[in-house]
Design an enzyme around this catalytic site. Structure first.
Site, mmCIF file in Angstrom:
data_model
loop_
_atom_site.group_PDB
_atom_site.id
_atom_site.type_symbol
_atom_site.label_atom_id
_atom_site.label_comp_id
_atom_site.label_asym_id
_atom_site.label_seq_id
_atom_site.Cartn_x
_atom_site.Cartn_y
_atom_site.Cartn_z
ATOM 1 N N PHE A 1 25.599 17.253 25.968
ATOM 2 C CA PHE A 1 26.030 16.242 26.941
ATOM 3 C C PHE A 1 27.500 16.472 27.289
ATOM 4 O O PHE A 1 28.292 15.552 27.379
ATOM 5 C CB PHE A 1 25.785 14.835 26.375
ATOM 6 C CG PHE A 1 25.415 13.821 27.432
ATOM 7 C CD1 PHE A 1 24.549 14.158 28.457
ATOM 8 C CD2 PHE A 1 25.939 12.531 27.392
ATOM 9 C CE1 PHE A 1 24.204 13.228 29.438
ATOM 10 C CE2 PHE A 1 25.614 11.597 28.369
ATOM 11 C CZ PHE A 1 24.742 11.939 29.388
ATOM 12 N N GLU B 1 17.546 30.045 35.097
ATOM 13 C CA GLU B 1 18.287 30.346 36.336
ATOM 14 C C GLU B 1 19.788 30.113 36.184
ATOM 15 O O GLU B 1 20.611 30.880 36.713
ATOM 16 C CB GLU B 1 17.742 29.461 37.467
ATOM 17 C CG GLU B 1 18.322 29.719 38.828
ATOM 18 C CD GLU B 1 17.955 31.097 39.345
ATOM 19 O OE1 GLU B 1 18.804 31.994 39.240
ATOM 20 O OE2 GLU B 1 16.827 31.287 39.823
ATOM 21 N N GLY C 1 41.953 25.253 35.752
ATOM 22 C CA GLY C 1 40.735 24.990 34.981
ATOM 23 C C GLY C 1 39.680 26.073 35.151
ATOM 24 O O GLY C 1 38.514 25.866 34.798
ATOM 25 N N GLU D 1 39.523 29.631 30.262
ATOM 26 C CA GLU D 1 39.619 28.963 28.970
ATOM 27 C C GLU D 1 40.976 29.261 28.339
ATOM 28 O O GLU D 1 41.664 30.203 28.737
ATOM 29 C CB GLU D 1 38.533 29.509 28.022
ATOM 30 C CG GLU D 1 37.138 29.493 28.572
ATOM 31 C CD GLU D 1 36.548 28.099 28.581
ATOM 32 O OE1 GLU D 1 36.955 27.277 27.742
ATOM 33 O OE2 GLU D 1 35.681 27.839 29.436
ATOM 34 N N LYS E 1 25.435 38.468 31.553
ATOM 35 C CA LYS E 1 24.614 38.169 32.730
ATOM 36 C C LYS E 1 23.840 39.417 33.164
ATOM 37 O O LYS E 1 22.674 39.337 33.551
ATOM 38 C CB LYS E 1 25.498 37.655 33.871
ATOM 39 C CG LYS E 1 26.065 36.268 33.578
ATOM 40 C CD LYS E 1 27.166 35.888 34.540
ATOM 41 C CE LYS E 1 27.721 34.509 34.197
ATOM 42 N NZ LYS E 1 28.975 34.221 34.903
ATOM 43 N N GLY F 1 30.567 25.576 37.487
ATOM 44 C CA GLY F 1 30.804 24.188 37.865
ATOM 45 C C GLY F 1 29.639 23.332 37.411
ATOM 46 O O GLY F 1 28.502 23.800 37.330
#
Lengths: 328, 167
Positions: free
Chosen positions: A8, A135, A193, A196, A211, A305
């Protein structure tokens, strides 16, 4: 469709907000963060859970663990978006194994489990007659896996190239546009932002390589891991090198590249011409697929995002609802 | 890419056409065909020079096709090396002996360094360079790039290559 959300943080909350706002016919019956959990077969009150998370840092009851939710909640699909260690893919891999073994679909944004254990997890899903969809693990909001698995049926994919890490692309774009040094551009990416505190994972090309591994294993079932990718990051690129490239109407981007015919799996900074389809600005991602029938196809979109990742997760869930409803 | 070829073929009907066909099949555009028939020669051999524009990467293919037709290529091009590729080098380029790096490429016999632009921002800082390699064929180019990568790796110099998609 009933789902349980594990994790969360920014992604999990993004998914909850989209479900709340758009009401896409999804009921959340289980929810957990790393320290608490909550289950309700009638549907969890999402605004209340978001509020609890914001005020107390917990989404539910401390007595309920994430694994309790995976094993005990009544859901059709598990959404696994919890923070995961990249070296062993845990705790997400265990959660996914438990859910698949219960005969539940799994949708995840976690690269670790898919990059490390795709064959094992895929086989487990098949043996229980359920789907494992991911995905959100590659190229953010670009539905590249759906395109590869469904929209390009009948095509043979010969190669793929892509800009798959928004942080690196942002840094290189800023170095090119403003003549910034690598360190200056990285500092700016942190402020915005986009990077990291420890940027290693992005700037050394590891994220893009993961990926690439996921794409290669999905498209060609190569069974490769991170160790099979030749990786060079962008941390040694100088503004002078970019200027020398620009003198020739080219520039530098971090490109992930897979050409199975040549046994090539590589992530490295490359010279690409101005006007090239993969030459995207800022944090955008782009991927080009080379196919035998459709030719070359390039897709561009936001690579990261909370809402963009939620888009990919919700897309997977609604696909499952439409095509694989009635799992036990 | 502009290329010029000197060919030696039998002075019999149909020979020239059999050479021109593969050029158009390779997507080439013939600029000029120059016959060099020696009136005193009775060797039955005809020298022909052809100037053509050819898409990048097709020269190997064309040379193979012409040879298969029994025609001898005595010379390719005014300039021996047609293909060029620019790469970037980042690292301590001067202090790792750049002339040795260039020599290693030039000594191969199939590749040459034709350009080197070097930027040194400050003493003790890494410098950056653009290096251009020339070769006759794509195969040689790939070999030359592999060699440059190997030499540079030993000198801890990063090489940034152009993206050659499915080339």
């Amino acid at each position: 469709m009933r789902i349980a959300i594990l994790g969360f943080g920014s992604v999990g909350r993004g998914i909850a907000r989209v479900i709340q706002e758009k009401d896409p016919g999804i009921t959340v019956t289980g929810l957990a963060d790393s320290r608490s959990g909550i289950m309700d077969p009638e549907g969890i009150d999402l605004p209340a859970a978001l509020d609890r998370k914001e005020k107390k840092g917990l989404c539910g009851d401390r007595q309920v663990s994430p694994l309790n939710v995976v094993d005990g909640a009544e859901y059709d699909a598990l959404v696994e978006v919890s923070p995961t260690r990249i070296d062993d893919g845990e705790p997400a891999t265990t959660h996914i194994v438990h859910a698949l073994s219960r005969g539940k679909h799994v949708v995840t944004s976690n690269k670790g489990p898919i990059a490390l254990a795709h064959r094992r997890l895929h086989a487990l899903a098949v043996s229980h007659g359920v789907q494992l969809r991911y995905e959100a693990t590659v190229c953010g909001a670009i539905p590249v896996l759906h395109i590869l698995q469904h929209d390009l049926l009948g095509n043979q994919v010969q190669a793929l190239h892509g800009v798959m890490n928004g942080t690196c692309n942002f840094i290189l774009t800023r170095m090119e546009d403003e003549g910034l040094t690598y360190d200056q551009a990285l500092a700016e990416a942190r402020e915005m932002g986009y990077a990291e505190a420890d940027p290693t994972y992005d700037v050394k090309g590891i994220d893009a390589a993961l990926k690439l591994v996921i794409l290669a294993n999905t498209v060609w079932d190569l069974g490769v891991t991170l160790d099979d990718v030749e990786i060079t990051g962008i941390d040694l690129i100088t503004p002078e090198a970019i200027r020398l490239a620009c003198d020739r109407e080219t520039t530098i981007r971090l490109i992930a590249e897979a050409i199975p015919e040549k046994g090539l799996l590589r992530v490295s900074p490359r010279i690409i011409p101005q006007g090239h389809p993969l030459l995207v600005e800022g944090t955008l991602n782009a991927v080009t697929l080379h196919t035998d029938l459709a030719g070359e196809l390039t897709f561009i979109g936001k690579g990261a995002g909370s809402v963009e990742t939620a888009s990919a997760v919700i897309g997977d869930l609604l696909y499952l609802g439409e095509h694989h409803a009635g799992a036990h | 890419m502009r290329a010029s070829m000197k060919l030696e073929m039998k002075d019999t009907p149909g020979q020239l056409v059999s050479v021109l066909t593969p050029i158009s099949e390779c997507g080439g555009n013939i600029i000029a065909v120059i016959h060099q028939r020696d009136p005193d020669s009775d060797s039955g051999v005809l020298d022909v020079q052809i100037v053509l524009d050819l898409p990048e990467g097709r020269l190997d293919d064309l040379v193979g096709q012409i040879k298969r037709r029994g025609v001898t290529i005595t010379r390719i091009g005014k300039e021996r090396l047609f293909l060029q590729r620019s790469l970037l080098m980042i690292g301590h380029i001067m202090h790792t002996d750049i002339s040795d790096t260039v020599d290693q490429i030039d000594r191969t016999g199939y590749a040459e360094v034709s350009e080197l632009s070097l930027v040194m921002p400050a003493i003790n800082e890494r410098s950056s360079a653009r290096i251009t390699l020339k070769t006759a064929t794509a195969t040689d180019m790939n070999k030359a790039v592999a060699l440059l990568r190997k030499v540079s790796a030993a000198k801890e110099i990063l090489i940034v290559e152009p993206l050659e998609e499915c080339g």
